[in-house]
Design a protein around this motif. Structure first.
Motif, PDB file in Angstrom:
ATOM      1  N   GLU A  72       0.807  -1.216   0.000  1.00 32.78           N
ATOM      2  CA  GLU A  72       0.000   0.000   0.000  1.00 32.78           C
ATOM      3  C   GLU A  72       0.842   1.268   0.000  1.00 32.78           C
ATOM      4  O   GLU A  72       0.421   2.304  -0.488  1.00 32.78           O
ATOM      5  N   ASN A 105      -9.163  -0.893   9.866  1.00 32.45           N
ATOM      6  CA  ASN A 105      -9.306  -0.322   8.521  1.00 32.45           C
ATOM      7  C   ASN A 105      -9.761   1.134   8.566  1.00 32.45           C
ATOM      8  O   ASN A 105      -9.339   1.945   7.737  1.00 32.45           O
ATOM      9  N   TYR A 109      -7.319   3.697   6.651  1.00 31.78           N
ATOM     10  CA  TYR A 109      -7.780   4.375   5.431  1.00 31.78           C
ATOM     11  C   TYR A 109      -8.442   5.721   5.692  1.00 31.78           C
ATOM     12  O   TYR A 109      -9.110   6.262   4.815  1.00 31.78           O
ATOM     13  N   ARG A 114     -10.933   4.144   0.505  1.00 29.96           N
ATOM     14  CA  ARG A 114     -10.692   2.991  -0.362  1.00 29.96           C
ATOM     15  C   ARG A 114     -12.022   2.513  -0.900  1.00 29.96           C
ATOM     16  O   ARG A 114     -13.080   2.855  -0.361  1.00 29.96           O
ATOM     17  N   TYR A 125     -13.418   8.434   8.130  1.00 33.39           N
ATOM     18  CA  TYR A 125     -12.856   9.194   7.009  1.00 33.39           C
ATOM     19  C   TYR A 125     -13.504  10.576   6.919  1.00 33.39           C
ATOM     20  O   TYR A 125     -12.825  11.595   6.846  1.00 33.39           O
ATOM     21  N   ASP A 175      -5.877   4.706  -3.811  1.00 35.22           N
ATOM     22  CA  ASP A 175      -7.063   4.332  -3.040  1.00 35.22           C
ATOM     23  C   ASP A 175      -8.140   5.413  -3.094  1.00 35.22           C
ATOM     24  O   ASP A 175      -9.329   5.107  -3.115  1.00 35.22           O
TER      25      ASP A 175
END
Length: 187
Positions: A72, A105, A109, A114, A125, A175
């Protein structure tokens, strides 16, 4: 997990400004979590730990990323803004023994997003992007949209982020592009 313990540990490794940001992200995430009926304990852990590694030295971020997330991170090793999310997920798992993949996750992220994000990932996020001290064009519209349609709010946010990154001639994480395209297809 003891939330006060997490808050105390966070205070030890980040500045007051970063700690206050994390608390605002937490409050924003919990508000969205109530609207979208998400496990508030998971949101709390992910929100508090999302920037745990944000102020680590760049060489430490690079080492953690190379050793644990090379696929990643290999194209982004010069970008601490991206690497801190991988390092924060690593610390959550290895120091705080977080085993829940949704929480890990959401931390990992929270910067890039993503495709196929779970609801908790989407909320962390977006909460990071719209917490009350964030001030950029369209943030109010994104905040309002987040209360009624999370995917459309994220889509607007990532579109504006990509516009900014293009204008500044910054690298865009794959991503983020894949998340955008996935949201366009599924929203």
């Amino acid at each position: 997990m003891n939330i006060n313990f997490l808050k105390d540990e966070l205070k030890l490794v980040v500045s007051k400004k970063r700690y206050d940001h994390s608390i605002r992200v937490l409050k924003t995430a919990l508000h969205l979590g109530e609207i979208y009926n998400v496990d508030l304990n998971k949101l709390t852990i992910a929100s508090l730990l999302h920037d745990y590694a944000k102020e680590m030295p760049k060489q430490e971020l690079i080492k953690i990323s190379k050793d644990n997330f090379i696929i990643e991170s290999k194209d982004y090793l010069d970008n601490s803004e991206i690497l801190h999310s991988y390092a924060s997920a690593y610390i959550a798992k290895n120091t705080f023994k977080v085993e829940d993949s949704e929480v890990l996750n959401a931390i990992k992220y929270h910067t890039t997003g993503r495709q196929n994000m779970k609801l908790i990932e989407k909320i962390v996020y977006l909460a990071d992007a719209i917490e009350p001290k964030r001030d950029y064009p369209y943030v109010e519209k994104i905040r309002d949209l987040a209360l009624v349609n999370l995917d459309k709010a994220i889509l607007l946010e990532v579109n504006k982020k990509i516009e900014y990154l293009l204008k500044e001639n910054y690298v865009i994480h794959i991503d983020s592009i894949e998340m955008r395209n996935w949201l366009l297809k599924t929203s």
